[in-house]
Design a protein around this motif. Structure first.
Motif, mmCIF file in Angstrom:
data_model
loop_
_atom_site.group_PDB
_atom_site.id
_atom_site.type_symbol
_atom_site.label_atom_id
_atom_site.label_comp_id
_atom_site.label_asym_id
_atom_site.label_seq_id
_atom_site.Cartn_x
_atom_site.Cartn_y
_atom_site.Cartn_z
ATOM 1 N N VAL A 87 0.977 -0.994 -0.061
ATOM 2 C CA VAL A 87 -0.033 0.114 -0.025
ATOM 3 C C VAL A 87 0.804 1.482 0.020
ATOM 4 N N LEU A 88 2.001 1.242 0.804
ATOM 5 C CA LEU A 88 2.776 2.430 0.755
ATOM 6 C C LEU A 88 3.543 2.595 -0.631
ATOM 7 N N ARG A 89 3.823 1.599 -1.000
ATOM 8 C CA ARG A 89 4.696 1.667 -2.446
ATOM 9 C C ARG A 89 3.661 2.385 -3.454
ATOM 10 N N LEU A 90 2.511 1.796 -3.277
ATOM 11 C CA LEU A 90 1.304 2.228 -4.342
ATOM 12 C C LEU A 90 1.152 3.752 -4.069
ATOM 13 N N LEU A 91 0.834 4.202 -2.863
ATOM 14 C CA LEU A 91 0.682 5.422 -2.578
ATOM 15 C C LEU A 91 1.868 6.581 -2.697
ATOM 16 N N ARG A 92 2.954 5.894 -2.444
ATOM 17 C CA ARG A 92 4.204 6.852 -2.703
ATOM 18 C C ARG A 92 4.350 6.958 -4.258
ATOM 19 N N SER A 93 4.213 5.984 -4.878
ATOM 20 C CA SER A 93 4.388 6.038 -6.262
ATOM 21 C C SER A 93 3.503 7.115 -7.010
ATOM 22 N N PHE A 94 2.135 7.011 -6.601
ATOM 23 C CA PHE A 94 1.241 8.003 -7.257
ATOM 24 C C PHE A 94 1.513 9.272 -6.840
ATOM 25 N N THR A 95 2.036 9.559 -5.554
ATOM 26 C CA THR A 95 2.435 10.819 -5.266
ATOM 27 C C THR A 95 3.724 11.314 -5.951
ATOM 28 N N ALA A 96 4.620 10.567 -6.347
ATOM 29 C CA ALA A 96 5.951 10.775 -6.913
ATOM 30 C C ALA A 96 5.777 11.050 -8.536
ATOM 31 N N LYS A 97 4.818 10.319 -9.245
ATOM 32 C CA LYS A 97 4.595 10.009 -10.620
ATOM 33 C C LYS A 97 3.680 11.309 -11.162
ATOM 34 N N THR A 98 2.341 11.366 -10.347
ATOM 35 C CA THR A 98 1.418 12.208 -10.735
ATOM 36 C C THR A 98 1.676 13.794 -11.095
ATOM 37 N N PRO A 99 2.606 14.465 -10.289
ATOM 38 C CA PRO A 99 2.957 15.873 -10.954
ATOM 39 C C PRO A 99 3.302 15.906 -12.276
ATOM 40 N N ASP A 100 4.459 14.956 -12.674
ATOM 41 C CA ASP A 100 4.936 14.719 -13.913
ATOM 42 C C ASP A 100 4.022 14.416 -14.845
ATOM 43 N N ALA A 101 3.142 13.484 -14.502
ATOM 44 C CA ALA A 101 2.042 13.091 -15.454
ATOM 45 C C ALA A 101 1.135 14.048 -15.819
ATOM 46 N N VAL A 102 0.808 14.895 -14.880
ATOM 47 C CA VAL A 102 -0.296 16.177 -15.421
ATOM 48 C C VAL A 102 0.573 17.041 -16.030
ATOM 49 N N ASP A 103 1.565 17.295 -15.904
ATOM 50 C CA ASP A 103 2.614 18.303 -16.544
ATOM 51 C C ASP A 103 2.606 17.691 -18.057
ATOM 52 N N HIS B 35 -2.230 10.328 -22.620
ATOM 53 C CA HIS B 35 -1.894 10.932 -21.320
ATOM 54 C C HIS B 35 -2.938 10.876 -20.410
ATOM 55 N N ALA B 36 -4.115 11.214 -20.922
ATOM 56 C CA ALA B 36 -5.247 11.423 -20.063
ATOM 57 C C ALA B 36 -5.707 9.976 -19.737
ATOM 58 N N HIS B 37 -5.609 9.135 -20.456
ATOM 59 C CA HIS B 37 -5.989 7.473 -20.258
ATOM 60 C C HIS B 37 -4.960 7.134 -19.000
ATOM 61 N N GLY C 275 -5.819 26.070 -21.385
ATOM 62 C CA GLY C 275 -5.722 26.652 -20.299
ATOM 63 C C GLY C 275 -6.753 26.177 -19.023
ATOM 64 N N PRO C 276 -7.924 26.546 -19.317
ATOM 65 C CA PRO C 276 -9.086 26.252 -18.576
ATOM 66 C C PRO C 276 -8.809 24.709 -17.855
ATOM 67 N N THR C 277 -8.612 23.742 -19.082
ATOM 68 C CA THR C 277 -8.487 22.457 -18.619
ATOM 69 C C THR C 277 -7.446 21.954 -17.841
ATOM 70 N N ALA C 278 -6.204 22.507 -18.216
ATOM 71 C CA ALA C 278 -4.872 22.196 -17.306
ATOM 72 C C ALA C 278 -5.062 22.620 -16.057
ATOM 73 N N GLU C 279 -5.931 23.929 -15.858
ATOM 74 C CA GLU C 279 -6.122 24.391 -14.621
ATOM 75 C C GLU C 279 -6.748 23.795 -13.569
ATOM 76 N N ARG C 280 -7.872 23.173 -14.084
ATOM 77 C CA ARG C 280 -8.832 22.048 -13.534
ATOM 78 C C ARG C 280 -8.272 20.796 -13.033
ATOM 79 N N LEU C 281 -7.375 20.471 -14.128
ATOM 80 C CA LEU C 281 -6.437 19.090 -13.687
ATOM 81 C C LEU C 281 -5.686 19.372 -12.639
ATOM 82 N N ARG C 282 -4.990 20.435 -12.664
ATOM 83 C CA ARG C 282 -3.887 20.810 -11.574
ATOM 84 C C ARG C 282 -4.624 20.883 -10.255
#
Length: 131
Positions: A36-52, A69-71, A105-112
């Motif tokens: 569970v910790l690996r899963l949670l930490r992986s999400f936390t680590a990888k998600t900012p780059d994924a949304v960028d 990328h959305a998928h 612009g608005p879509t990226a803002e909502r995503l972030r």
């Protein structure tokens, strides 16, 4: 950074906890807790780059990479229980598969904003499992 209103934060935390409860029943074993910790930490680590990456794809305006990328982000979000983020990514993906790209612009803002809320919830659940 703006914080999520308390009811929204609590709802996000509950959604993540519910998903984790689907993965491990009751009191998790040390191995399950580590997973569970690996899963949670992986999400936390990888998600900012994924949304960028998704935001840059939106800006470029090409539906195919936006859909891909959305998928990917949708799957990660759903896997962790970030239901609102998964739903937003699904809408972006569906639109891109139909051949159009949402206003960048608005879509990226909502995503972030949604990523910020999801990450705050995931960090709260991570803290629980770290104890």
């Amino acid at each position: 950074m703006e914080t999520a209103p308390q009811p929204e934060h609590e709802a996000r935390v509950a959604e993540v906890r519910a998903r984790i409860a689907e993965l491990v029943e009751g009191d998790p074993s040390p191995a399950e807790r580590a997973l569970v910790l690996r899963l949670l930490r992986s999400f936390t680590a990888k998600t900012p780059d994924a949304v960028d990456l998704l935001a840059r794809s939106l800006e470029a305006g090409d539906p195919e990479p936006v859909s891909e990328h959305a998928h990917s982000l949708k799957g990660s979000a759903a896997n962790i229980g970030a239901i609102r983020l998964a739903a937003l990514c699904a809408a972006v993906e569906d639109r891109a598969r139909a051949g159009t790209v949402a206003d960048p612009g608005p879509t990226a803002e909502r995503l972030r904003a949604e990523v910020s809320g999801a990450l705050t919830a995931v960090r709260a659940v991570t803290a629980h499992y770290e104890r």
